[in-house]
Motif scaffolding. Structure first.
Motif, short mmCIF file in Angstrom:
data_model
loop_
_atom_site.label_atom_id
_atom_site.label_comp_id
_atom_site.label_asym_id
_atom_site.label_seq_id
_atom_site.Cartn_x
_atom_site.Cartn_y
_atom_site.Cartn_z
N LEU A 147 40.77 -0.91 46.68
CA LEU A 147 40.84 -0.97 45.14
C LEU A 147 39.65 -1.58 44.18
CD1 LEU A 147 44.96 -1.88 44.11
CD2 LEU A 147 43.19 0.93 43.43
N ALA A 148 39.38 -2.34 44.57
CA ALA A 148 38.22 -3.26 43.93
C ALA A 148 36.68 -2.29 44.80
CB ALA A 148 37.77 -4.20 44.61
N ALA A 149 36.47 -1.92 46.14
CA ALA A 149 35.53 -1.42 46.48
C ALA A 149 35.50 -0.01 45.90
CB ALA A 149 35.81 -0.70 48.02
N ASP A 150 36.54 1.03 45.57
CA ASP A 150 36.54 2.30 44.59
C ASP A 150 35.48 1.61 43.24
OD1 ASP A 150 36.78 4.64 44.85
OD2 ASP A 150 38.21 4.13 42.53
N VAL A 151 35.82 0.72 43.18
CA VAL A 151 34.87 0.27 41.83
C VAL A 151 33.29 -0.44 41.47
CG1 VAL A 151 36.78 0.39 40.19
CG2 VAL A 151 36.31 -1.44 40.86
N LEU A 152 33.33 -1.41 42.53
CA LEU A 152 32.44 -1.33 43.26
C LEU A 152 31.56 -0.86 43.35
CD1 LEU A 152 33.26 -5.30 44.31
CD2 LEU A 152 32.15 -4.22 42.28
N ALA A 153 31.34 0.11 45.10
CA ALA A 153 30.96 1.05 45.90
C ALA A 153 31.34 1.96 46.61
CB ALA A 153 29.96 -0.44 47.20
N PRO A 154 32.05 2.95 45.06
CA PRO A 154 32.50 3.98 46.34
C PRO A 154 32.02 4.23 47.08
CG PRO A 154 32.68 4.16 43.78
CD PRO A 154 31.59 3.33 43.78
N ARG A 210 34.68 -11.44 48.86
CA ARG A 210 35.39 -11.97 49.24
C ARG A 210 37.07 -9.59 49.75
NH1 ARG A 210 39.94 -14.43 51.36
NH2 ARG A 210 39.12 -16.31 50.41
N VAL A 211 36.08 -9.15 48.20
CA VAL A 211 35.89 -7.68 48.43
C VAL A 211 35.90 -7.10 50.08
CG1 VAL A 211 35.92 -5.56 47.65
CG2 VAL A 211 36.43 -7.06 46.37
N PHE A 212 34.63 -7.70 50.42
CA PHE A 212 34.13 -7.41 51.59
C PHE A 212 34.98 -7.87 52.72
CE2 PHE A 212 30.97 -8.55 55.40
CZ PHE A 212 30.76 -7.18 55.22
N SER A 213 35.08 -8.98 53.13
CA SER A 213 35.40 -9.64 54.02
C SER A 213 37.41 -9.09 54.15
CB SER A 213 35.87 -11.25 53.78
OG SER A 213 37.04 -12.12 54.18
N VAL A 269 38.26 0.73 60.97
CA VAL A 269 37.89 1.14 61.04
C VAL A 269 36.64 1.67 60.11
CG1 VAL A 269 36.13 3.18 62.64
CG2 VAL A 269 37.21 1.67 63.81
N ARG A 270 37.75 2.20 59.76
CA ARG A 270 37.22 2.86 58.01
C ARG A 270 36.74 2.35 57.03
NH1 ARG A 270 41.68 7.24 56.23
NH2 ARG A 270 43.16 5.52 56.65
N GLY A 271 37.99 0.84 57.20
CA GLY A 271 37.07 -0.74 55.93
C GLY A 271 35.74 -1.17 56.19
N GLU A 272 35.81 -0.84 57.97
CA GLU A 272 34.31 -1.61 58.69
C GLU A 272 33.08 -1.57 57.92
OE1 GLU A 272 33.99 -3.76 62.04
OE2 GLU A 272 35.72 -2.83 62.59
N GLU A 273 33.21 0.28 57.58
CA GLU A 273 32.55 1.26 56.72
C GLU A 273 31.89 1.22 55.65
OE1 GLU A 273 34.27 5.20 58.82
OE2 GLU A 273 33.05 4.82 60.39
N ALA A 274 33.59 0.88 54.74
CA ALA A 274 33.29 0.65 53.05
C ALA A 274 32.51 -0.48 53.56
CB ALA A 274 34.21 0.77 52.87
N ALA A 275 32.96 -1.37 53.84
CA ALA A 275 32.41 -2.66 53.77
C ALA A 275 31.12 -3.29 54.25
CB ALA A 275 32.97 -3.90 54.87
N GLU A 276 30.15 -2.14 55.03
CA GLU A 276 29.00 -2.42 55.44
C GLU A 276 28.38 -1.52 53.82
OE1 GLU A 276 26.74 -3.77 57.39
OE2 GLU A 276 28.97 -4.65 57.91
N HIS A 277 28.87 -0.08 53.36
CA HIS A 277 28.12 0.31 52.69
C HIS A 277 28.72 -0.71 51.43
CE1 HIS A 277 27.80 4.02 49.44
NE2 HIS A 277 28.88 3.34 49.05
N LEU A 278 29.62 -1.56 51.63
CA LEU A 278 29.88 -2.44 49.94
C LEU A 278 28.23 -3.73 50.18
CD1 LEU A 278 30.83 -3.39 47.01
CD2 LEU A 278 32.52 -4.78 49.13
N ARG A 279 27.93 -3.92 51.50
CA ARG A 279 27.58 -5.40 51.56
C ARG A 279 25.80 -4.12 50.75
NH1 ARG A 279 25.44 -8.51 56.42
NH2 ARG A 279 27.63 -7.35 57.92
N GLU A 280 25.73 -2.60 51.31
CA GLU A 280 24.32 -2.29 51.03
C GLU A 280 23.82 -2.21 49.33
OE1 GLU A 280 24.32 1.36 52.81
OE2 GLU A 280 23.83 0.36 55.20
N ARG A 281 25.15 -1.83 48.69
CA ARG A 281 25.30 -1.87 47.53
C ARG A 281 24.91 -2.84 46.80
NH1 ARG A 281 27.61 3.23 45.41
NH2 ARG A 281 26.70 1.95 42.99
N MET A 282 25.32 -4.41 46.95
CA MET A 282 25.63 -5.74 46.64
C MET A 282 24.23 -6.19 46.93
SD MET A 282 27.92 -5.60 45.28
CE MET A 282 27.71 -6.68 43.93
N GLY A 283 23.31 -5.68 47.71
CA GLY A 283 21.70 -5.73 47.98
C GLY A 283 22.06 -6.69 49.07
#
Length: 325
Positions: free
Chosen positions: A227-234, A298-301, A308-322
């Motif tokens: 839910l959070a990732a959808d607004v932080l890093a779709p 926390r969203v990343f964790s 697997v899909r969650g891990e991919e979304a987490a790495e996308h979030l990492r990249e977006r957050m710099g």
């Protein structure tokens, strides 16, 4: 490594290699070039696979589902400390299935909920002094000071010569801190949660409307995970379940909160209500896209724990957050 393979398999370390974490061993008399990874996630595995000097066998505390998938696709032999293994070498075949989280080493006692809060504060840029982190998290000065001392001892922070409340700590490596924090957060996350049924055509709108009802009842809340990732890093791939943290520490309190806002518990419900995981509660949360969102580390964790899909979304979030390269 020997403990992971068990007593029936003969494992002997012969000599250390020139590179850090690299050594030669024999498994059932088969010579093997081995490399140890401190973190067994897709990011670290991709870096290993991109190198020309791949080892015969790679070892880590625990390989995540995404990391295992990458290693298997590359036909790279691996084993981790949960006793899971997929080793295919000349004259040697060992395949062991193991549930994630079994036989893992105990978490370092310095990792507490307060230490996790301090890490989140550091990663979101709250500052590196006791005073700044107290203001950001609402934690007691003694809790913050203890956490900073622990993180410094783990070589995750550096400190200037000055001491005391205004002594500033600096993050050594943001990616390393994030990875170490996320692994500890996963180990320490409470299993307490309830599933509730929702019929949301738009998750963002549904979360906003539910948040309004929670606030009307005086309940602090914050979205996390998908839910959070959808607004932080779709991310293009849909990831679920949806998760919301609320200010309720027990199952009874979670159920009471759900009833008060018109939600019914359902075993197949798509929405998970969880208690805030640290004493900072929603202090580090932020308003994003019309909803209250947990601190992005926390969203990343939490994303990483989905699969697997969650891990991919987490790495996308990492990249977006710099923090990524």
């Amino acid at each position: 490594m020997a403990d992971a393979l068990g007593a029936r398999v003969d494992v002997r370390v012969r000599e250390a290699g020139d590179q850090r974490g690299r050594f030669t061993a024999t498994i059932q008399s088969v010579p093997v070039e081995v490399e140890w990874l401190g973190v067994g996630w897709p990011r670290q595995v991709r870096e290993l696979l991109d190198r020309p000097d791949r080892p015969d066998l790679v070892v880590a505390p625990e390989f995540s589902p995404g990391a295992r998938k990458l290693l298997n696709q590359a036909r790279m032999s691996w084993i981790d400390l949960t006793a899971a293994a997929n080793i295919g070498l000349p004259g040697l075949l060992i395949i062991v299935e193991s549930e994630r989280g079994t036989r893992m080493p105990r978490a370092n006692l310095g990792w507490t909920a307060g230490a996790l809060s301090v890490c989140e504060g550091l990663l979101v840029g709250a500052g590196g002094t006791v005073a700044e982190l107290v203001d950001a998290t609402g934690l007691a000065p003694s809790t913050v000071a203890t956490a900073l001392k622990f993180l410094h001892g783990e070589h995750l922070l550096t400190a200037e010569a000055a001491r005391g409340r205004n002594a500033r700590r600096t993050v050594v490596d943001r990616d390393q801190l994030l990875d170490t924090y996320a692994a500890a957060a996963a180990r320490l996350r409470s299993p307490e949660s309830i599933r509730v049924g929702v019929l949301w055509r738009s998750p963002a709108r549904g979360a906003h409307e539910l948040g309004s009802r929670l606030e009307a009842n005086g309940v602090a809340w914050a979205t996390t995970g998908a839910l959070a990732a959808d607004v932080l890093a779709p991310y293009l791939t849909e990831v679920d379940p949806w998760e919301i943290y609320v200010d309720g520490g027990s199952l009874a309190e979670l159920r009471q909160i759900a009833r008060e806002v018109g939600l019914e518990e359902a075993s197949g419900g798509r929405l998970l209500l969880r208690p805030f995981p640290t004493p900072a509660k929603d202090a580090l949360s932020a308003e994003v896209g019309g909803q209250r969102v947990a601190a992005w580390p926390r969203v990343f964790s939490d994303l990483r724990m989905i699969g697997v899909r969650g891990e991919e979304a987490a790495e996308h979030l990492r990249e977006r957050m710099g923090t990524g390269e």
